[in-house]
Write a protein that holds these residues in place. Structure first.
Motif, PDB file in Angstrom:
ATOM      1  N   ASP A   1      39.385  54.144  36.376  1.00  0.00           N
ATOM      2  CA  ASP A   1      40.460  53.361  35.793  1.00  0.00           C
ATOM      3  C   ASP A   1      40.044  51.895  35.762  1.00  0.00           C
ATOM      4  N   PRO A   2      39.920  51.305  34.571  1.00  0.00           N
ATOM      5  CA  PRO A   2      39.555  49.891  34.489  1.00  0.00           C
ATOM      6  C   PRO A   2      40.540  48.965  35.196  1.00  0.00           C
ATOM      7  N   GLN A   3      41.769  49.427  35.400  1.00  0.00           N
ATOM      8  CA  GLN A   3      42.777  48.609  36.072  1.00  0.00           C
ATOM      9  C   GLN A   3      42.878  48.922  37.567  1.00  0.00           C
ATOM     10  N   GLY A   4      42.023  49.801  38.087  1.00  0.00           N
ATOM     11  CA  GLY A   4      42.061  50.216  39.491  1.00  0.00           C
ATOM     12  C   GLY A   4      41.659  49.096  40.438  1.00  0.00           C
ATOM     13  N   LYS A   5      41.869  49.340  41.736  1.00  0.00           N
ATOM     14  CA  LYS A   5      41.617  48.302  42.735  1.00  0.00           C
ATOM     15  C   LYS A   5      40.134  47.963  42.876  1.00  0.00           C
TER      16      LYS A   5
ATOM     17  N   ALA B   1      39.568  45.382  40.149  1.00  0.00           N
ATOM     18  CA  ALA B   1      40.546  44.294  40.064  1.00  0.00           C
ATOM     19  C   ALA B   1      39.855  42.940  40.225  1.00  0.00           C
TER      20      ALA B   1
ATOM     21  N   LYS C   1      37.523  41.631  38.417  1.00  0.00           N
ATOM     22  CA  LYS C   1      36.090  41.631  38.069  1.00  0.00           C
ATOM     23  C   LYS C   1      35.843  41.476  36.567  1.00  0.00           C
ATOM     24  N   GLN C   2      36.832  41.033  35.807  1.00  0.00           N
ATOM     25  CA  GLN C   2      36.684  40.940  34.353  1.00  0.00           C
ATOM     26  C   GLN C   2      35.564  40.002  33.921  1.00  0.00           C
TER      27      GLN C   2
ATOM     28  N   LYS D   1      35.362  52.030  27.730  1.00  0.00           N
ATOM     29  CA  LYS D   1      36.698  51.805  28.303  1.00  0.00           C
ATOM     30  C   LYS D   1      36.797  50.417  28.928  1.00  0.00           C
ATOM     31  N   LEU D   2      35.765  50.024  29.661  1.00  0.00           N
ATOM     32  CA  LEU D   2      35.783  48.701  30.300  1.00  0.00           C
ATOM     33  C   LEU D   2      35.815  47.592  29.254  1.00  0.00           C
TER      34      LEU D   2
ATOM     35  N   ALA E   1      39.151  47.206  27.885  1.00  0.00           N
ATOM     36  CA  ALA E   1      40.072  46.646  28.873  1.00  0.00           C
ATOM     37  C   ALA E   1      39.856  45.145  29.095  1.00  0.00           C
TER      38      ALA E   1
ATOM     39  N   PHE F   1      36.768  43.544  29.941  1.00  0.00           N
ATOM     40  CA  PHE F   1      35.661  43.131  30.793  1.00  0.00           C
ATOM     41  C   PHE F   1      34.587  42.496  29.917  1.00  0.00           C
TER      42      PHE F   1
END
Length: 145
Positions: free
Chosen positions: A84-88, A91, A93-94, A114-115, A118, A120
């Motif tokens: 999950d790109p939104q996972g902890k 978090a 790290k964009q 996916k990243l 999102a 990144f």
């Protein structure tokens, strides 16, 4: 070889000519798409330098059993179905370099898409996966991280 010879060949071999044209278009499309996809494939040596200089986060998308058999030192394991790109883990790290790794390089390329979607900015994947890493003679760590 001149243009007349080529035209004569194309006239005598229409199926081969169509196959050549199709392959040429497919290769051109693939290369153009690679330039604009927004994430970069890395060779094992490039990954080593990125981790040493840029402090990249290495995310291994291998199954747990495969991860325990051997993984890149410092990598973190995430099962592809739970990525999950939104996972902890990711978090905040964009703006940091993130490198995705799997056994053969296929799952990590999909996760890189996916990243990038999102938001990144520095997304990479290890071309050839941990197999390429091992083939390059670089160390693998066994067990859980």
């Amino acid at each position: 070889m001149n243009a007349e010879t080529l035209m004569a060949f194309f006239g005598r071999h229409p199926m081969l000519s169509m196959a050549l044209a199709g392959l040429t278009v497919a290769i051109a499309y693939t290369e153009i798409a690679r330039l604009f996809r927004g994430y970069k494939a890395l060779k094992p040596a490039e990954l080593t330098s990125l981790v040493n200089q840029g402090g990249a986060l290495v995310v291994d998308l291998s199954a747990i059993a495969d991860f325990e058999k051997g993984h890149i030192p410092g990598s973190r394991n995430v099962i592809p179905s739970q990525f999950d790109p939104q996972g902890k883990l990711l978090a905040g790290k964009q703006q940091s370099p993130v490198v995705l790794v799997c056994r053969n390089g296929m799952a990590s390329a999909d996760a890189a898409k996916k990243l990038k979607k999102a938001g990144f900015e520095q997304v990479h994947w290890l071309e050839g996966g941990t197999g390429a890493w091992d083939a390059a003679g670089l160390p693998l760590v066994k067990g859980r991280a």
